[in-house]
Structures are given as C-alpha cells and as structure tokens.
Design a protein around this motif. Structure first.
Motif, mmCIF file in Angstrom:
data_model
loop_
_atom_site.group_PDB
_atom_site.id
_atom_site.type_symbol
_atom_site.label_atom_id
_atom_site.label_comp_id
_atom_site.label_asym_id
_atom_site.label_seq_id
_atom_site.Cartn_x
_atom_site.Cartn_y
_atom_site.Cartn_z
ATOM 1 N N TYR A 34 10.782 6.461 -16.873
ATOM 2 C CA TYR A 34 10.580 5.518 -15.768
ATOM 3 C C TYR A 34 9.575 6.022 -14.731
ATOM 4 O O TYR A 34 8.831 5.224 -14.167
ATOM 5 C CB TYR A 34 11.912 5.144 -15.108
ATOM 6 C CG TYR A 34 12.675 4.134 -15.938
ATOM 7 C CD1 TYR A 34 12.353 2.785 -15.892
ATOM 8 C CD2 TYR A 34 13.683 4.538 -16.803
ATOM 9 C CE1 TYR A 34 13.026 1.863 -16.672
ATOM 10 C CE2 TYR A 34 14.368 3.613 -17.585
ATOM 11 C CZ TYR A 34 14.032 2.279 -17.513
ATOM 12 O OH TYR A 34 14.689 1.356 -18.288
ATOM 13 N N THR A 38 6.331 3.609 -15.361
ATOM 14 C CA THR A 38 6.446 2.520 -14.385
ATOM 15 C C THR A 38 6.146 3.082 -12.998
ATOM 16 O O THR A 38 6.049 4.301 -12.828
ATOM 17 C CB THR A 38 7.875 1.912 -14.380
ATOM 18 O OG1 THR A 38 8.769 2.789 -13.690
ATOM 19 C CG2 THR A 38 8.390 1.638 -15.796
ATOM 20 N N ILE A 92 8.671 -5.794 -13.908
ATOM 21 C CA ILE A 92 7.924 -5.123 -12.848
ATOM 22 C C ILE A 92 6.561 -5.804 -12.751
ATOM 23 O O ILE A 92 5.825 -5.872 -13.738
ATOM 24 C CB ILE A 92 7.753 -3.619 -13.148
ATOM 25 C CG1 ILE A 92 9.122 -2.940 -13.189
ATOM 26 C CG2 ILE A 92 6.826 -2.968 -12.132
ATOM 27 C CD1 ILE A 92 9.085 -1.485 -13.617
ATOM 28 N N ALA A 103 -0.573 0.453 -18.485
ATOM 29 C CA ALA A 103 0.816 0.686 -18.890
ATOM 30 C C ALA A 103 0.953 0.586 -20.414
ATOM 31 O O ALA A 103 1.628 1.408 -21.044
ATOM 32 C CB ALA A 103 1.752 -0.305 -18.202
ATOM 33 N N ASP A 132 12.452 1.620 -23.239
ATOM 34 C CA ASP A 132 12.887 2.886 -22.644
ATOM 35 C C ASP A 132 13.608 3.742 -23.698
ATOM 36 O O ASP A 132 13.815 3.282 -24.831
ATOM 37 C CB ASP A 132 13.715 2.646 -21.370
ATOM 38 C CG ASP A 132 15.163 2.262 -21.585
ATOM 39 O OD1 ASP A 132 15.639 2.200 -22.744
ATOM 40 O OD2 ASP A 132 15.841 2.012 -20.575
ATOM 41 N N ILE A 138 11.310 -3.209 -20.842
ATOM 42 C CA ILE A 138 10.771 -3.246 -19.490
ATOM 43 C C ILE A 138 9.456 -4.021 -19.549
ATOM 44 O O ILE A 138 8.512 -3.602 -20.211
ATOM 45 C CB ILE A 138 10.492 -1.816 -18.946
ATOM 46 C CG1 ILE A 138 11.657 -0.863 -19.221
ATOM 47 C CG2 ILE A 138 10.089 -1.882 -17.485
ATOM 48 C CD1 ILE A 138 12.998 -1.314 -18.711
ATOM 49 N N ILE A 140 6.034 -5.443 -17.953
ATOM 50 C CA ILE A 140 5.038 -5.188 -16.917
ATOM 51 C C ILE A 140 4.165 -6.442 -16.863
ATOM 52 O O ILE A 140 3.598 -6.849 -17.883
ATOM 53 C CB ILE A 140 4.164 -3.946 -17.254
ATOM 54 C CG1 ILE A 140 5.026 -2.727 -17.584
ATOM 55 C CG2 ILE A 140 3.182 -3.673 -16.127
ATOM 56 C CD1 ILE A 140 5.865 -2.190 -16.451
#
Length: 158
Positions: A34, A38, A92, A103, A132, A138, A140
């Motif tokens: 993380y 991120t 995010i 990313a 993850d 996650i 982006i």
C-alpha cells in the motif's frame, strides 16, 4: 468553519464514515504494497494479544480523514482471505491520467496488475486496478470525480 458533523475545535456531533477494515495474511507485506503502490501512508501500527493492525490514510488529510485498517490476526496468520474480488474494490482517485499509467507500470513490474489501464464510460473515467497481497482489488482512477461530486453537493458555495 467546521464540516457537517463536527464542532469547531472539539469532536464529532453526528455519525461519520471513517474506515474500511480488511484482514491481512502478512501485515508487513501489505504495508509495503500500500505504501509503494498507492498514495497511502502509515498513520499507526498497533499490536495486542489478538494480532497486529495498521492504519493507512492520505498524508495530511486531516479535515476529511478516511482510513484503511489492515488487521493480521494471530489465530489466522498466513491465511489469505480476499474480500474484494473480482469486482468489489477500494477506489483511489489520482489527479493526473499519467498517475494511472504510473501505478499500472509499477503493478505490472511487481506482478500485481489486475486490470490494464482503460477508458470507461462516464462517470468511471480512466482506470486500472491492482491486487494486494491478499488478493483484494484496488482501483486507481482519474476523472471519476467521486470526491468532487460530494464536495460540489455539500461544499461551500462561491
């Protein structure tokens, strides 16, 4: 001027959305993921007889803090429990389209790219997704405007 649900200089006066908690099979690996993949930073790490936890949030975001709580329970240490898969995800939003590409490049190199960058219809925008260490997704995004939509609805006028 205080935000809704807060008194000037004191505490909470109404309910507020504060965090999402997810299990982690390896807290140290999750923290590395993380904080490198991120924009989240470690706010606190705690340990007790039940296990360890880490709180992650956006650096300096004190007016509207939102925290990702990762918990590594002793009784389940090493057991993966992906919660946010295949579509459920944490989102995010990043300020530049190039941030999505950056990313994705980091995730591709680390072997954890879940969705390649792609333009999706409004209101989604330009997105990619990472996985993850526990298999959670996650997202982006750029141009999704989740944050600005809420600010436009309830933020100060003019």
């Amino acid at each position: 001027m205080p935000e809704a649900g807060e008194e000037s200089g004191s505490g909470l006066t109404s309910a507020r959305w504060t965090h999402v908690a997810l299990p982690s099979s390896d807290l140290d690996a999750s923290i590395v993921f993380y904080t490198s993949m991120t924009p989240l930073v470690v706010v606190a790490v705690r340990e007790d007889a039940a296990g360890r936890s880490a709180w992650l949030s956006n650096e300096g975001q004190w007016r509207t803090p939102f925290v990702l709580v990762l918990v590594d329970f002793v009784r389940e240490r090493g057991a993966r429990h992906p919660i946010m898969t295949p579509f459920a995800h944490l989102g995010i939003e990043v300020p530049r389209r190039a941030d999505v590409d950056d990313a994705a490049a980091r995730a591709r190199a680390a072997g954890c790219l879940h969705w390649e960058p792609q333009d999706l219809p409004d209101p989604v925008g330009y997105v990619c997704a990472l996985t993850d260490p526990d298999g959670n997704v996650i997202e982006i995004s750029h141009g999704q405007r989740v944050f600005s939509t809420v600010r436009d609805l309830w933020g100060p006028r003019g």
